[in-house]
Write an enzyme that holds these catalytic residues in place. Sequence first.
Site, short mmCIF file in Angstrom:
data_model
loop_
_atom_site.label_atom_id
_atom_site.label_comp_id
_atom_site.label_asym_id
_atom_site.label_seq_id
_atom_site.Cartn_x
_atom_site.Cartn_y
_atom_site.Cartn_z
N MET A 1 0.84 -1.21 0.00
CA MET A 1 0.00 0.00 0.00
C MET A 1 0.88 1.26 0.00
O MET A 1 0.91 1.98 0.97
CB MET A 1 -0.93 -0.03 1.22
CG MET A 1 -1.84 -1.24 1.26
SD MET A 1 -2.70 -1.43 2.84
CE MET A 1 -1.37 -2.06 3.90
N GLN B 1 -10.91 3.19 0.30
CA GLN B 1 -10.65 4.50 0.89
C GLN B 1 -11.56 5.56 0.29
O GLN B 1 -12.14 6.38 1.01
CB GLN B 1 -9.18 4.89 0.70
CG GLN B 1 -8.20 4.09 1.56
CD GLN B 1 -6.76 4.42 1.25
OE1 GLN B 1 -6.44 5.00 0.21
NE2 GLN B 1 -5.86 4.05 2.15
N THR C 1 2.29 1.68 5.96
CA THR C 1 1.62 2.84 5.39
C THR C 1 1.14 3.72 6.53
O THR C 1 0.67 3.20 7.55
CB THR C 1 0.42 2.44 4.51
OG1 THR C 1 -0.52 3.52 4.43
CG2 THR C 1 -0.32 1.24 5.07
N ASN C 2 1.28 5.03 6.38
CA ASN C 2 0.78 5.95 7.40
C ASN C 2 -0.74 5.94 7.46
O ASN C 2 -1.34 5.86 8.53
CB ASN C 2 1.27 7.37 7.12
CG ASN C 2 2.72 7.59 7.47
OD1 ASN C 2 3.05 8.02 8.57
ND2 ASN C 2 3.59 7.31 6.53
N THR C 3 -1.37 6.03 6.28
CA THR C 3 -2.82 6.20 6.24
C THR C 3 -3.56 5.09 6.97
O THR C 3 -4.52 5.34 7.71
CB THR C 3 -3.31 6.27 4.77
OG1 THR C 3 -2.73 7.41 4.14
CG2 THR C 3 -4.82 6.36 4.70
N CYS D 1 3.70 10.07 4.48
CA CYS D 1 3.24 9.06 3.54
C CYS D 1 4.49 8.29 3.14
O CYS D 1 5.53 8.90 2.86
CB CYS D 1 2.58 9.68 2.32
SG CYS D 1 2.20 8.48 1.03
N THR D 2 4.40 6.98 3.13
CA THR D 2 5.61 6.18 2.94
C THR D 2 6.20 6.31 1.54
O THR D 2 7.33 5.88 1.30
CB THR D 2 5.34 4.69 3.26
OG1 THR D 2 4.15 4.26 2.60
CG2 THR D 2 5.17 4.51 4.77
N GLU D 3 5.46 6.94 0.60
CA GLU D 3 6.02 7.20 -0.73
C GLU D 3 6.74 8.55 -0.84
O GLU D 3 7.49 8.76 -1.79
CB GLU D 3 4.91 7.16 -1.80
CG GLU D 3 4.43 5.78 -2.19
CD GLU D 3 3.48 5.18 -1.17
OE1 GLU D 3 3.37 3.95 -1.09
OE2 GLU D 3 2.85 5.97 -0.42
#
Length: 229
Positions: free
Chosen positions: A10, A52, A83-85, A196-198
């Site tokens: 994710m 989401q 993932t942060n979200t 956000c991990t991206e």
Amino acid sequence: MKKIGLIGGMSWESTALYYQHINREVAKRHGGLRSARVHLISLDFQEIADLQKQGDWLRMTEILQTAARQLESSGAEVLLICTNTMHRIAQEVQSVTALPLLHIADVTADAILAAGLHKVGLLGTRFTMEQAFMRDRLAARGIACVVPDEPGRIEVHRVIFEELCQGVVKEDSRQKLAALVRDLAAQGAQGVILGCTELTMILQPGDGGLPSFDTTALHAMAAVDFSLS
């Protein structure tokens, strides 16, 4: 060496970074051909992203709870949601497993406080910037967060989903995000959370003039610390 359980996919772009960070750190600390003992459940991000948009957090909770149970059954000894979200439902995921869950906000707070900071900017998906689950967790540690205005939040979210999650990194987008970091500094932010991990794919330390806190790397290092403890 304890086994690390990752709920990933994710997106897979950032999950790959987790795998790199964890294994490179294990090799750095132990040398030779040593690598981490990692158990990974990689989810289909399209399914999660659709849920989401629909606001179906109950179904997402069920999916991540199933993944957590699978990791526990496989022999994993610690759990990370990559993932942060999706830390919006971290408590619900934790509730179905005896595994300790390393919360991404906690390890980020540790780094912020170690740097002597108490007010930071937060960049991430709109879910992360607009909902309270990250900000409240940080506030409990005495850390205040500021976020971009609505057009800025929309742009960060767009870059994440339309570009970074698909492996696309554009210089003009980097410049826009760096400008948003400067705006956060004008609001009194002493640093910025790449929440956000991206985002670590596009923003480098010092972009926008503030020290950054890379949640992907911090989370991965916490996993290594646990594994080798």
